[in-house]
Motif scaffolding. Structure first.
Motif, short mmCIF file in Angstrom:
data_model
loop_
_atom_site.label_atom_id
_atom_site.label_comp_id
_atom_site.label_asym_id
_atom_site.label_seq_id
_atom_site.Cartn_x
_atom_site.Cartn_y
_atom_site.Cartn_z
N GLN A 20 7.57 0.23 0.33
CA GLN A 20 8.29 1.49 0.19
C GLN A 20 7.33 2.57 -0.32
N SER A 21 7.59 3.81 0.04
CA SER A 21 6.70 4.90 -0.38
C SER A 21 6.65 5.01 -1.90
N LYS A 22 7.80 4.79 -2.55
CA LYS A 22 7.82 4.84 -4.01
C LYS A 22 7.00 3.69 -4.60
N THR A 23 7.09 2.52 -3.95
CA THR A 23 6.31 1.38 -4.38
C THR A 23 4.83 1.69 -4.32
N HIS A 32 6.03 -8.69 -19.85
CA HIS A 32 6.44 -8.50 -18.47
C HIS A 32 7.23 -7.19 -18.28
N PHE A 33 6.92 -6.52 -17.17
CA PHE A 33 7.66 -5.34 -16.73
C PHE A 33 7.98 -5.53 -15.25
N ASN A 34 9.16 -5.10 -14.84
CA ASN A 34 9.57 -5.25 -13.45
C ASN A 34 10.06 -3.92 -12.90
N LEU A 35 9.52 -3.55 -11.76
CA LEU A 35 9.83 -2.27 -11.14
C LEU A 35 10.17 -2.47 -9.67
N THR A 36 11.09 -1.67 -9.19
CA THR A 36 11.39 -1.65 -7.76
C THR A 36 11.48 -0.20 -7.31
N SER A 37 11.62 -0.02 -6.01
CA SER A 37 11.77 1.34 -5.49
C SER A 37 13.07 1.97 -5.94
N ARG A 38 13.95 1.16 -6.54
CA ARG A 38 15.24 1.69 -7.04
C ARG A 38 15.21 1.95 -8.54
N THR A 39 14.09 1.67 -9.19
CA THR A 39 14.00 1.88 -10.63
C THR A 39 14.13 3.37 -10.96
N ILE A 74 3.87 3.93 -7.17
CA ILE A 74 3.76 3.21 -8.44
C ILE A 74 2.47 2.43 -8.51
N LEU A 75 2.15 1.74 -7.43
CA LEU A 75 0.92 0.96 -7.40
C LEU A 75 -0.30 1.86 -7.57
N SER A 76 -0.30 2.99 -6.89
CA SER A 76 -1.43 3.91 -6.99
C SER A 76 -1.63 4.38 -8.42
N GLU A 77 -0.52 4.66 -9.08
CA GLU A 77 -0.61 5.11 -10.46
C GLU A 77 -1.17 4.02 -11.36
N LEU A 78 -0.77 2.79 -11.11
CA LEU A 78 -1.25 1.68 -11.93
C LEU A 78 -2.73 1.42 -11.73
N VAL A 79 -3.17 1.44 -10.48
CA VAL A 79 -4.59 1.15 -10.24
C VAL A 79 -5.47 2.31 -10.72
N ALA A 80 -4.90 3.51 -10.74
CA ALA A 80 -5.67 4.67 -11.20
C ALA A 80 -6.00 4.59 -12.69
N THR A 81 -5.30 3.72 -13.42
CA THR A 81 -5.60 3.56 -14.85
C THR A 81 -6.94 2.87 -15.08
N GLY A 82 -7.45 2.20 -14.03
CA GLY A 82 -8.69 1.45 -14.20
C GLY A 82 -8.49 0.15 -14.95
N LYS A 83 -7.24 -0.28 -15.12
CA LYS A 83 -6.94 -1.49 -15.91
C LYS A 83 -6.25 -2.56 -15.07
N ALA A 84 -6.15 -2.36 -13.76
CA ALA A 84 -5.28 -3.21 -12.96
C ALA A 84 -6.03 -4.26 -12.16
N LEU A 114 -2.51 -4.23 3.45
CA LEU A 114 -3.60 -3.57 2.71
C LEU A 114 -3.93 -2.21 3.32
N ASP A 115 -3.76 -2.08 4.64
CA ASP A 115 -4.06 -0.80 5.29
C ASP A 115 -3.09 0.29 4.84
N LYS A 116 -1.87 -0.10 4.47
CA LYS A 116 -0.87 0.87 4.00
C LYS A 116 -1.12 1.25 2.54
N LEU A 117 -2.01 0.51 1.89
CA LEU A 117 -2.31 0.78 0.48
C LEU A 117 -3.71 1.38 0.31
N THR A 118 -4.33 1.74 1.41
CA THR A 118 -5.68 2.30 1.38
C THR A 118 -5.68 3.66 2.06
#
Length: 1002
Positions: free
Chosen positions: A494-497, A451-458, A500-510, A521-525
Motif C-alpha cells: 500500500q502507498s501508506k505502507t 513490539h509495534f504493529n502498523l498497517t495502512s489502516r493505522t 511508513i517504511l521510507s520513514e523508518l529506513v530514513a532514521t538510519g536505524k532500520a 523490492l522495485d516498488k520500494l526503490t
C-alpha cells in the motif's frame, strides 16, 4: 497371460526409477516390466475405439463442493469412461473419499492429477506447503539441489498416499519479465542453467518415487505480460531467441527422461504464423517442435482447456478437437466433454485425425497408468491420512529449504548478525500486521525487543505516538508483511505502507526484512532523480529477502539477524539496477541458540515428546508441582520448549489459575549459585583477581580472626571446608513470645527499616551485616567432609563488590546477562515485571505469614533484600539456558568469550573424587554411584545444579550428546512439605529421556 501388443507398438516406455539422484549419465526411456506392459495391452485390447478417445481427457474435480456436484462428476466420468481427473480445491480426506468413489465407478483406473508446484497445499488444506520455486531459485551451494530433490521425493510420497499419479510440475519457465502476471514466483528464476538444474532435481525426486511429472509451460511462459487464464499472451521472440533461452530447460529435462510436458496457451508467430492460434492447438509446436525436433516421447498434456488463452478464439469442444489434431496426448480440464468427444470422433471420420494415432496415445496413457501403479489399483486408505501427509520430516525439509534461500542484499558494517546486545535498544515494527508476528516472537527469544504493529489502516494519531516512541531505540527491526504475491496488486504493498517504511529506513536505524515477492523490492526503490528520492529501502542498514510470507521465513529471518543461522542465498532474478541477478551477501552464524525441531539434531520428536509429556503429567497428576517449563537443546539448537500446568492448583489467588507460559519467571533457588556466584568467580579467576587456592581471609578481611580465616576456597566451593549447611537467620529475630526483637523487623517502612521483606514486613537497615557476622562466627563441623552449604555463597556478593567496585547484580548484568541477551535474569523481579508473569512459590506460615510471590523464597536471601549469591535469582527458562549454553560452548557465546575454556574446565571437573566428593567448583556433578542427583546416562564431564523450589539445570558437553537442559517449577507451592518431585525423580528422569532420545536417534 494375454498377448502384449505393447511390445510391438514400442511407441512409449515410461521412465523407470533412477537408482540414485547422484546419477549423472542421461536417463533413457525403458520398457515397463512384463506385468505392467501386459496390463496396459490387455486393457487397450478390450477397449472400444470411442473409449480410447475418452482415455485422453481429464476433467476437473473439486472435493469442497456439495454431494450433488460429486454425484454429477462421478456420472460424467462413468458415462464417458474418461481417462482421468485433475483435482483442485478441497481437503485431503474429502479428496481421497471422492477419489475412491471415482475409481470405483470407472471401468479403467483413473489418472488423478493436480497442480502442486509447491506442494499439495497449493490445492488442499491440511497438507504440506513447500517454498515457491522462486524461493528455491535463491538456494546456492553444496546440497541445494539435493534438498530440492528431496522435496520432490517427499511430495511424490504424499501424492501417492493421497491417490495421485501426476503432478503438473515443475515449472521450467525462465522468468525474465518482472511483470509476468502468471509465472513470476512460480519460476526458479531468470538464469536458464539454474532453472534447468533445479527443475531437474525436482523432477527426478518425483519420478524416482513413482510420480508422473509434467514440465511446463512449453515452449516457455516466462516472458509474458499477459495471464493466459484471461487472454492469449503474445510472444514476439525469434526462433533463435527461443532456442537460446526458453527452450533450453525443456531440452535438457527431456534428454534426462521427463515423463510429461504441458503445452501453454501462447501465440508465438516465430513458431506458428497462424493468427491467434494458441500453442496448445498448433501442430507446428506440439508435433513438429516438441515431438519430432526435441524427440519427446512422454505424455503431452494441454494446459487447462477452460482458460481464456484458448477459449477466447476457439470454443469448447472445437478447441479440444484441434488440440488432439495438433498432437496432444491428454486434454486437461475439458469443459464440454460430450462436445469434445463428438468433435474428435468427427475429425477421425473426416480423416483429420487417424484412429491409429488415437490408439497410440491411448496405449501411452495406459502404460503411464501401469507405471504409476494403477495396474494394481487399491483404494486410498483414509485412516491416519492427514497425519501421514504431514510428516515431521517435511517440516524439517521446509526449514532447511527456507534457511538455505534467505538472501541478505545489504549489510552495512556487517550489522547482521547483531553483536553486543547490551548496547542495543531494539524495537520491532511489523508493517501490515495488526498482531505480534512470528518474526517478532522469535526476535524476542534473543533479547528484550519491544513490539509495534502498523498497517495502512493505522490512524495518523497512533502513527505519531509510535514515531515518538521509536526515538528511544537505536535499532529498529522492520518486518514488512506483504499479503499478495501478484504484481497486478503491487504485491500487496500500500502507498501508506511504503511511506511508513521510507520513514523508518530514513532514521538510519532500520534492518528491513521484506516478506513477499522479490519483485516488490522495485516498488520500494525510488531512483535519486525522482520526486521522492528519499523513499527507498536502500537506506536501510541491512536488507533481508526471504521471498515469501510463512512462519518458516519469519522465524528463520529473525534467527539470521541474531546470528543463530547464516545466509547464502542469491537473487534468482534481476529486480532493477540496484538488485540484480546473483546479488547476495554471505553471512556466517555466530553461535546463538537456534530454535528448531528435534529431527534437525537426529532425535525423534514424537518419542521425545511422549517421554517428556508422560513424566511431566505424572508429576502434575500426583501433585508434585502445579506447573513447569521444560527446555532442551542439543548442539546449541533448542529442540524442545514446553509449558505445562498452571501457576497454582486452585483459585486461591482470587482468580482462575493462570496457565504456565514459556516466558514466565521462576524463583531459581539454589540454581542461583551456579548462575550468579559461580560465573562471577570464574570471571574473576580469569582476571587473576581471585585465587581458588587462596584463603577466605584473603578476600574477607573481617574473617581474619575467625575460625574460617584459613579455609581454602577450593574446599569451600566443593562444600568440604566444614561450613554448616545453613543458618536459620530469621529464627534469631524472634522473642520467645513470638514478637520481633529490637532492630530486626517492623510492620511499616521507615528510614531505619527500609528493607522490604513483604508488603507489611520491613527489616532494620543494618541487619544484613548481622547475618554476615553470624556466618563469620558460626562453628565449623567437627569433621572436614562433604556437607552441602549455603553459607559461602551468601558472601560472594561482598567479594565481587570488593574486587570489582560494582554491586553484585550490576556486575552480573553488565558482564553476563545483558550481553547474552538474558534480560529476564534479575533479582527482585517485582521492579520490572507484573505479578502475572511471576510464578508464586510458598505460603510462608512461619516467618513472613504470606504467600511468597515475586519475592525470593529463601528466608536468608529475603533478609538480604532479596539479593544474594545463594538464592534470589529469577528468570525464564530461555534466558537461563543462554548462561548454560555459554558454559557448554566453553565460555563462549555469539562470538564473545565470557570465561576462558580453561577456567570452565577447571570449575566443572571433579575436584576431589578420591575423597568421594562428587562436586565441581560450585557445580554439582553425577554421583559415582547412581543416586538420582543426575540422569543415569550422564557422563563424567557433565554438570549442573538443582534448586529447592524445584528448579534444575544440566549441561552435558560430551560430543556424543552436547545437551543443555532447563527445568523450572514451583514444587513448594503451597507448601515446602511436598517431597513428591524428589520422590518421583521427575527432573533427572526428563533429562534422561533426552539422553535416551539422543542415543536412539531417528
Amino acid at each position: 497371460m494375454p498377448f502384449c501388443r505393447s511390445v510391438l507398438f514400442g511407441l512409449f516406455s515410461v521412465l523407470l526409477s533412477f537408482s540414485t539422484f547422484a546419477q549423472t549419465t542421461p536417463s533413457t526411456f525403458l520398457k515397463l516390466n512384463a506385468r505392467q506392459s501386459c496390463w496396459a495391452d490387455s486393457v487397450f485390447t478390450n477397449m472400444a475405439p470411442d473409449d480410447r478417445i475418452a482415455q485422453l481427457i481429464m476433467v476437473a474435480g473439486y472435493s469442497n463442493r456439495r454431494p450433488a456436484y460429486e454425484d454429477s462428476l462421478i456420472t460424467l466420468v462413468r458415462t464417458n469412461k474418461l481417462g482421468g481427473v485433475v483435482m483442485f480445491q478441497g481437503g485431503p480426506v474429502r479428496q481421497a473419499t471422492l477419489t475412491n468413489r471415482l475409481q470405483a465407478n470407472s471401468p479403467v483406473p483413473l489418472l488423478i492429477a493436480m497442480d502442486a508446484e509447491w506442494g499439495i497445499a497449493m490445492r488442499l488444506d491440511s497438507t504440506v506447503r513447500y517454498p515457491y520455486q522462486m524461493t528455491l531459485g535463491a538456494m546456492q551451494g553444496a546440497g541445494s539441489d539435493s534438498l530440492i530433490y528431496q522435496m520432490g521425493a517427499n511430495l511424490a510420497k504424499q501424492a501417492r498416499r493421497l491417490g495421485m499419479h501426476v503432478n503438473f510440475a515443475p515449472s521450467v519457465d525462465v522468468n525474465n519479465n518482472p511483470n509476468n502476471p502468471v509465472i513470476n514466483f512460480r519460476s526458479f528464476g531468470e538464469d536458464k542453467y539454474a532453472v534447468a538444474r533445479k527443475a531437474l532435481a525436482y523432477m527426478r525426486g518425483m519420478q524416482d518415487n513413482q510420480l508422473l511429472t509434467s514440465l511446463k509451460h512449453f515452449p516457455g511462459h516466462g516472458d509474458t505480460g499477459t495471464d493466459s487464464h484471461y487472454d492469449l499472451p503474445l510472444i514476439s521472440k525469434s526462433r533463435a531467441q527461443l532456442d537460446s533461452l526458453e527452450l533450453y530447460p525443456f531440452r535438457e529435462l527431456i534428454k534426462a527422461g521427463a515423463t510429461g510436458v504441458m503445452i501453454a496457451h501462447l501465440s508465438i508467430p516465430s513458431l506458428d504464423t497462424t493468427r491467434n492460434r494458441p500453442s496448445t492447438l498448433s501442430p507446428a509446436i506440439v508435433t513438429n517442435l516438441l515431438k519430432n525436433e526435441l524427440g519427446f516421447r512422454g505424455l503431452v498434456f494441454s494446459d487447462a482447456m477452460n482458460m481464456k488463452g484458448v477459449t477466447k478464439f476457439y470454443p469448447s469442444g472445437k478447441a479440444d478437437e484441434l488440440g488432439m489434431e495438433a498432437g496432444m496426448d491428454v486434454l486437461e480440464f475439458t469443459e464440454d466433454v460430450p462436445s469434445a468427444l463428438a468433435q474428435v470422433k468427427q475429425a477421425i471420420a473426416d480423416g483429420r485425425i487417424s484412429q491409429a494415432s488415437i490408439d497410440a496415445r491411448c496405449l501411452k496413457v495406459l502404460q503411464a497408468k501401469a507405471w504409476a501403479g494403477l495396474d494394481q489399483y487399491k483404494p486410498v486408505v483414509l485412516d491416519n491420512l492427514v497425519n501421514d501427509l504431514n510428516s515431521v520430516q517435511d517440516e524439517l525439509l521446509n526449514r532447511r529449504l527456507t534457511e538455505k534461500s534467505l538472501t541478505v542484499l545489504k549489510n552495512d558494517q556487517n550489522i547482521v548478525p547483531l553483536q553486543r546486545l547490551d548496547t542495543l535498544r531494539i524495537a520491532s515494527v511489523a508493517i501490515e500486521s495488526d498482531k505480534v508476528t512470528a518474526f517478532q516472537q522469535m526476535a524476542a527469544n534473543y533479547t528484550k525487543v519491544d513490539h509495534f504493529n502498523l498497517t495502512s489502516r493505522t490512524p495518523d494519531s497512533t502513527l505519531a505516538q509510535i514515531r515518538d516512541s521509536l526515538q528511544n531505540y537505536n535499532l529498529i527491526l522492520v518486518d514488512v508483511h506483504l499479503n499478495s504475491i501478484r504484481p497486478a496488486v503491487k504485491y500487496g504493498l500500500q502507498s501508506k505502507t511504503a511511506g511508513i517504511l521510507s520513514e523508518l529506513v530514513a532514521t538510519g536505524k532500520a534492518i528491513v526484512t521484506v516478506f513477499g515477492n522479490v519483485y516488490a523490492l522495485d516498488k520500494l526503490t525510488f531512483p535519486a532523480d525522482t520526486a521522492q528520492p528519499g523513499r527507498t529501502v536502500e537506506k536501510a542498514r541491512a536488507i533481508i529477502m526471504p521471498y515469501q510470507l510463512t512462519n518458516f521465513t519469519e522465524e528463520l529471518s529473525a534467527q539470521l539477524i541474531f546470528g543463530a543461522i547464516g545466509a547464502s542465498g542469491k537473487l534468482p532474478v534481476t529486480v532493477n539496477q540496484r538488485f540484480r541477478l546473483g546479488d547476495g551477501i554471505t553471512v556466517q552464524p555466530i553461535g546463538r541458540l537456534k530454535y528448531t525441531i528435534p529431527e534437525e539434531v537426529g532425535i525423534d520428536s514424537r518419542f521425545l515428546t511422549q517421554q517428556v509429556d508422560s513424566l511431566v503429567n505424572v508429576g502434575l497428576t500426583q501433585g508434585a508441582f502445579p506447573g513447569c517449563v521444560v527446555q532442551m537443546a542439543r548442539n546449541g539448537k533448542v529442540i524442545f520448549r514446553k509449558a505445562y500446568g498452571k501457576h497454582t492448583y486452585d483459585a486461591s489467588l482470587g482468580a482462575e489459575p493462570r496457565p504456565v507460559q514459556l516466558d514466565d519467571l521462576y524463583d531459581m533457588a539454589s540454581v542461583t549459585k551456579v548462575s550468579t556466584s559461580t560465573p562471577a568467580l570464574m570471571h574473576l579467576v580469569d582476571d587473576k583477581k581471585f585465587n581458588l587456592d587462596g584463603k577466605m581471609a584473603d578476600y574477607l578481611p573481617s574473617f581474619k580472626k575467625s575460625n574460617k580465616a584459613d579455609l581454602r576456597w577450593r574446599d569451600v566451593l566443593t562444600h568440604q571446608a566444614g561450613l554448616k549447611a545453613f543458618i536459620p537467620f530469621w529464627m534469631d529475630t524472634k522473642n520467645p513470645d513470638g514478637s520481633w526483637k529490637p532492630k530486626t523487623f517492623k510492620n511499616e517502612r521507615s528510614a531505619r527499616y527500609p528493607i522490604e521483606v513483604t508488603d507489611s514486613l520491613f527489616e532494620f537497615k543494618s541487619y544484613p551485616k548481622t547475618i554476615f557476622e553470624q556466618i563469620r562466627d558460626s562453628p565449623l563441623n567437627a569433621k572436614k567432609e562433604y556437607v552441602y552449604s549455603d553459607l559461602s555463597f551468601i558472601l560472594y556478593p561482598q567479594i565481587v563488590k570488593r574486587l570489582t567496585g560494582e554491586n553484585f547484580e550490576d556486575y552480573l548484568k553488565t558482564t553476563f546477562y545483558k550481553p547474552l541477551g538474558a534480560t529476564t535474569l534479575t533479582f527482585l523481579p517485582r521492579r520490572f515485571y507484573s505479578l502475572d508473569r511471576i510464578v508464586p512459590t510458598e505460603y510462608d506460615s512461619l516467618f513472613r505469614k504470606t504467600l511468597i510471590w515475586g519475592r525470593v523464597h529463601d528466608e536468608g536471601a529475603a533478609m538480604l533484600n532479596g539479593l544474594s549469591g545463594h538464592a534470589g535469582l529469577f528468570g525464564n527458562a530461555n534466558d537461563l539456558m543462554k548462561v548454560y549454553e555459554m558454559y557448554r560452548q566453553k565460555g563462549s557465546y555469539a562470538g564473545q568469550q565470557y570465561i576462558s575454556a580453561k577456567t570452565i574446565a577447571e570449575f566443572t571437573r571433579y575436584q576431589f573424587p578420591e575423597l568421594g566428593n562428587r562436586r565441581g567448583l560450585g557445580f554439582d556433578k553425577p554421583s559415582f554411584t547412581y543416586t538420582g542427583n543426575a540422569p543415569r546416562s550422564a557422563t563424567k564431564a557433565s554438570y549442573g545444579h538443582s534448586g529447592y523450589t524445584g528448579t534444575f539445570v544440566w549441561v552435558e558437553p560430551d560430543p556424543a550428546y552436547n545437551l543443555t537442559y532447563i527445568f523450572l517449577c514451583n514444587r513448594v507451592y503451597p507448601t515446602r512439605n511436598n517431597p513428591k518431585l524428589g520422590n518421583l525423580n521427575t527432573r533427572t528422569n526428563i533429562v534422561e529421556a533426552l539422553y535416551q532420545a539422543t542415543k536412539r536417534g531417528l
